[in-house]
Design a protein around this motif. Structure first.
Motif, PDB file in Angstrom:
ATOM      1  N   GLU A   1       0.777  -1.226  -0.125  1.00 25.61           N
ATOM      2  CA  GLU A   1       0.160   0.050   0.083  1.00 25.61           C
ATOM      3  C   GLU A   1       0.946   1.265  -0.142  1.00 25.61           C
ATOM      4  OE1 GLU A   1      -2.832  -0.396  -0.769  1.00 25.61           O
ATOM      5  OE2 GLU A   1      -3.150  -2.403  -0.292  1.00 25.61           O
TER       6      GLU A   1
ATOM      7  N   HIS B   1       1.912   2.331  -3.446  1.00 26.87           N
ATOM      8  CA  HIS B   1       0.701   3.201  -4.044  1.00 26.87           C
ATOM      9  C   HIS B   1       0.885   4.575  -3.697  1.00 26.87           C
ATOM     10  CE1 HIS B   1      -1.278  -0.104  -5.926  1.00 26.87           C
ATOM     11  NE2 HIS B   1      -1.792  -0.670  -4.783  1.00 26.87           N
TER      12      HIS B   1
ATOM     13  N   GLU C   1      -1.199  -2.759  -9.745  1.00 30.06           N
ATOM     14  CA  GLU C   1      -1.080  -3.690  -8.702  1.00 30.06           C
ATOM     15  C   GLU C   1       0.377  -4.492  -8.579  1.00 30.06           C
ATOM     16  OE1 GLU C   1      -3.115  -4.690  -6.031  1.00 30.06           O
ATOM     17  OE2 GLU C   1      -3.486  -2.271  -6.663  1.00 30.06           O
TER      18      GLU C   1
HETATM   19 ZN   LIG Z   1      -3.001  -2.572  -4.576  1.00 31.84          ZN
END
Ligand SMILES: [Zn+2]
Length: 352
Positions: A232, A235, A242
């Motif tokens: 995460e 991100h 992904e």
């Molecule tokens: Zn993700």
């Protein structure tokens, strides 16, 4: 008169939504737009993150609930003839704002240049995968003997906070070959307000583009939790896809001196290698599983129990929506997640 105004308003907002779809579709085809979004993301990232780090709980989760209520309310109102016109206008305004904000802060990042160009990557060989699987198995066995256990002998995290701090400090130490994204040094991990439901969804964590918060399922087994945070936080750095987030998560974890983060990362890598190998040489995978240490076996068993306990109606639905979401963002669905393995092997084989 007012009815005419509302009608005009509806037409304007409906056209604006259509124009947005077209605009962002066209932008996604233009390389300079990807570059510009990336620069914008870098510029707004520290402000965005600092703002939402002030809240001790996930404000993004509260926002999602309110948004869902607002949408449901407006749809219901739109079904009633008396309030239809106004409700539709309000619904269109809301959709315009949400869609624009999403695209601006996140959507277009899916179209930035990949970390490695396609011509740089080649198909990994079976021998390479097996070599790496053995290497990661041995590392996992060694690390597993250093972490704490609960009363059942299953790996138990000592401190989630120190893992968060470690991940954030690792963000500024990514290898030179990775496109530069500035680390903000801001801790913005929050347990999801829906951790209970999440356990049934198979979703481990998610990034909220509106608030830049990284949510995780606080109920996850200790083996999964640290790597989920690393993923995460990739991100948050600005890696949208992904599998690239998995790869950056792996880089954040692999150079760490935090044993818990390192074990979780290596365990993730090992499992991915074994998944990839299963279709080519299931016997090798079974033999490797046999070589797990006692502790690793208990961890794997505990993770399996966690999954079985939370299997249910949601599962298929979330799997389906997740696949659909990934596909709509021009990514491959779950079945071919091994693109991560491509990145991993390419990187590992280029190491001195
Ligand atoms: Zn993700």
């Amino acid at each position: 008169m007012t009815r005419k105004v509302t009608y005009m308003k509806k037409r304007i907002w409906a056209s604006s939504l259509l124009a947005q779809f077209l605009l962002f579709y066209l932008l996604s085809k233009m390389p300079w737009a990807g570059q510009a979004t990336q620069s914008f993301f870098e510029w707004q990232k520290p402000v965005h993150q600092r703002l939402f780090s002030q809240f001790p709980f996930s404000l993004g989760d509260v926002f999602y609930v309110l948004l869902a209520f607002a949408l449901a309310y407006l749809v219901l109102k739109a079904l009633t003839p008396k309030s239809r016109s106004k409700a539709l206008a309000a619904l269109l305004i809301l959709l315009n704002v949400v869609y624009f904000t999403y695209q601006l802060f996140w959507g277009l990042l899916y179209f930035q240049k990949p970390i490695f160009s396609e011509s740089e990557l080649r198909e990994p060989t079976e021998v390479e995968l097996k070599l790496l699987a053995t290497k990661y198995l041995n590392e996992c066995i060694a690390l597993r003997s250093l972490v704490s256990e609960d009363s059942l002998g299953v790996f138990k995290l000592e401190s989630l906070k120190s893992i968060e701090v470690e991940i954030i400090s690792q963000q500024s130490q990514l290898p030179q070959i990775i496109p530069e994204k500035k680390a903000t040094g801001i801790l913005l991990f929050k347990p999801s307000l829906y951790s209970g439901v999440m356990s049934y969804s198979g979703i481990l964590g998610y990034y909220n583009p509106f608030t830049a918060e990284a949510q995780y399922n606080a109920k996850l087994p200790s083996t999964s939790l640290p790597f989920t945070l690393a993923h995460e936080s990739a991100h948050q750095l600005g890696f949208a896809r992904e599998q690239e987030a998995n790869f950056i998560g792996y880089l954040l974890g692999k150079n760490s001196t935090n044993t818990e983060l390192l074990y979780s990362t290596n365990y993730f890598v090992l499992r991915n290698l074994l998944w990839s190998l299963y279709s080519v040489d299931p016997k090798f995978v079974e033999e490797t599983l046999e070589l797990y240490s006692e502790g690793m076996r208990r961890d794997a068993e505990a993770a399996k129990l966690f999954n079985e306990k939370h299997e249910g109606v949601f599962d298929d639905f979330f799997q389906w929506t997740n696949d659909l979401f990934l596909k709509s963002n021009q990514q491959e669905g779950r079945v071919t997640y091994s693109y991560f393995v491509h990145l991993l092997v390419h990187y590992e084989m280029s190491l001195p």
